[in-house]
Design a protein around this motif. Sequence first.
Motif, mmCIF file in Angstrom:
data_model
loop_
_atom_site.group_PDB
_atom_site.id
_atom_site.type_symbol
_atom_site.label_atom_id
_atom_site.label_comp_id
_atom_site.label_asym_id
_atom_site.label_seq_id
_atom_site.Cartn_x
_atom_site.Cartn_y
_atom_site.Cartn_z
ATOM 1 N N ALA A 91 0.839 -1.204 0.000
ATOM 2 C CA ALA A 91 0.000 0.000 0.000
ATOM 3 C C ALA A 91 0.876 1.258 0.000
ATOM 4 N N ALA A 92 1.917 1.270 0.800
ATOM 5 C CA ALA A 92 2.832 2.420 0.830
ATOM 6 C C ALA A 92 3.550 2.564 -0.503
ATOM 7 N N HIS A 93 3.936 1.450 -1.106
ATOM 8 C CA HIS A 93 4.673 1.460 -2.376
ATOM 9 C C HIS A 93 3.851 2.093 -3.500
ATOM 10 N N ILE A 94 2.549 1.834 -3.503
ATOM 11 C CA ILE A 94 1.709 2.400 -4.563
ATOM 12 C C ILE A 94 1.088 3.737 -4.161
ATOM 13 N N GLY A 95 1.439 4.230 -2.970
ATOM 14 C CA GLY A 95 0.947 5.531 -2.518
ATOM 15 C C GLY A 95 -0.468 5.502 -1.971
ATOM 16 N N GLU A 96 -0.950 4.338 -1.632
ATOM 17 C CA GLU A 96 -2.308 4.188 -1.100
ATOM 18 C C GLU A 96 -2.286 4.487 0.390
ATOM 19 N N ARG A 97 -3.075 5.481 0.786
ATOM 20 C CA ARG A 97 -3.099 5.844 2.201
ATOM 21 C C ARG A 97 -4.431 5.554 2.858
ATOM 22 N N PHE A 98 -5.481 5.462 2.065
ATOM 23 C CA PHE A 98 -6.811 5.287 2.646
ATOM 24 C C PHE A 98 -7.558 4.163 1.937
ATOM 25 N N GLU A 99 -6.902 2.998 1.852
ATOM 26 C CA GLU A 99 -7.548 1.868 1.203
ATOM 27 C C GLU A 99 -8.794 1.466 1.988
ATOM 28 N N GLY A 100 -9.730 0.894 1.302
ATOM 29 C CA GLY A 100 -10.954 0.456 1.960
ATOM 30 C C GLY A 100 -10.680 -0.709 2.895
ATOM 31 N N MET A 101 -11.463 -0.791 3.938
ATOM 32 C CA MET A 101 -11.270 -1.860 4.922
ATOM 33 C C MET A 101 -11.494 -3.226 4.292
ATOM 34 N N GLU A 102 -12.478 -3.333 3.390
ATOM 35 C CA GLU A 102 -12.741 -4.617 2.750
ATOM 36 C C GLU A 102 -11.601 -4.985 1.797
ATOM 37 N N GLN A 103 -11.095 -4.005 1.066
ATOM 38 C CA GLN A 103 -9.949 -4.250 0.172
ATOM 39 C C GLN A 103 -8.751 -4.741 0.966
ATOM 40 N N GLU A 104 -8.502 -4.097 2.100
ATOM 41 C CA GLU A 104 -7.392 -4.492 2.957
ATOM 42 C C GLU A 104 -7.583 -5.918 3.474
ATOM 43 N N ALA A 105 -8.795 -6.246 3.913
ATOM 44 C CA ALA A 105 -9.068 -7.578 4.452
ATOM 45 C C ALA A 105 -8.851 -8.652 3.383
ATOM 46 N N TYR A 106 -9.360 -8.423 2.166
ATOM 47 C CA TYR A 106 -9.161 -9.387 1.087
ATOM 48 C C TYR A 106 -7.692 -9.514 0.719
ATOM 49 N N ALA A 107 -6.971 -8.398 0.711
ATOM 50 C CA ALA A 107 -5.550 -8.433 0.365
ATOM 51 C C ALA A 107 -4.765 -9.236 1.395
ATOM 52 N N VAL A 108 -4.991 -8.979 2.676
ATOM 53 C CA VAL A 108 -4.290 -9.716 3.731
ATOM 54 C C VAL A 108 -4.655 -11.193 3.669
ATOM 55 N N GLN A 109 -5.927 -11.494 3.426
ATOM 56 C CA GLN A 109 -6.351 -12.885 3.294
ATOM 57 C C GLN A 109 -5.605 -13.563 2.151
ATOM 58 N N SER A 110 -5.522 -12.906 1.008
ATOM 59 C CA SER A 110 -4.856 -13.480 -0.160
ATOM 60 C C SER A 110 -3.365 -13.713 0.101
ATOM 61 N N ILE A 111 -2.711 -12.735 0.693
ATOM 62 C CA ILE A 111 -1.280 -12.863 0.988
ATOM 63 C C ILE A 111 -1.057 -13.990 1.996
ATOM 64 N N ALA A 112 -1.861 -14.017 3.060
ATOM 65 C CA ALA A 112 -1.722 -15.052 4.088
ATOM 66 C C ALA A 112 -1.938 -16.435 3.492
ATOM 67 N N GLN A 113 -2.957 -16.583 2.655
ATOM 68 C CA GLN A 113 -3.215 -17.873 2.019
ATOM 69 C C GLN A 113 -2.037 -18.299 1.148
ATOM 70 N N GLU A 114 -1.456 -17.370 0.423
ATOM 71 C CA GLU A 114 -0.315 -17.692 -0.430
ATOM 72 C C GLU A 114 0.869 -18.156 0.416
ATOM 73 N N LEU A 115 1.139 -17.452 1.509
ATOM 74 C CA LEU A 115 2.242 -17.841 2.384
ATOM 75 C C LEU A 115 1.978 -19.203 3.035
ATOM 76 N N MET A 116 0.749 -19.432 3.494
ATOM 77 C CA MET A 116 0.425 -20.711 4.122
ATOM 78 C C MET A 116 0.471 -21.852 3.118
ATOM 79 N N ALA A 117 0.003 -21.613 1.903
ATOM 80 C CA ALA A 117 0.064 -22.649 0.863
ATOM 81 C C ALA A 117 1.507 -23.006 0.549
ATOM 82 N N GLU A 118 2.380 -22.008 0.490
ATOM 83 C CA GLU A 118 3.793 -22.285 0.224
ATOM 84 C C GLU A 118 4.417 -23.040 1.387
ATOM 85 N N PHE A 119 4.089 -22.643 2.616
ATOM 86 C CA PHE A 119 4.622 -23.349 3.784
ATOM 87 C C PHE A 119 4.146 -24.803 3.759
#
Length: 126
Positions: A91-119
């Motif tokens: 978010a900081a890299h793309i200059g996003e300061r006020f992302e939506g809460m739902e967008q943030e939740a989906y993004a964290v979910q996606s990243i976490a799932q990717e990390l857990m799948a790799e583990f």
Amino acid sequence: MKARWLDRRIAAPGPYLSLCLSEDEFRASVRKLKAPEIPKWCSSDAVTHTFDHYGGKLCCVVCMKGWEGRNPIEVAGLLVHEAVHVWQAYAAHIGERFEGMEQEAYAVQSIAQELMAEFARRMGAR
């Protein structure tokens, strides 16, 4: 084991993401990025390092140590924690300061799932 870059990204273009479970993997990943210096690989149980590479694209290298013998829920918690840091860096890299809460939740979910799948993939490969 050679660290690999995970294929999916949270949003186009999204950060490149890698999970390193050893210092050797981390050093190999950072060398591949041609980073000017290699930071300490894991100053706590888990840490996310960020690098700019690939034409200004963000690369996030998630490192985790001491996971052997840990409760799987604790490992998942560490990976979710680091997924939040990956999202914050992106978010900081793309200059996003006020992302939506739902967008943030989906993004964290996606990243976490990717990390857990790799583990999980790596644990099956042992």
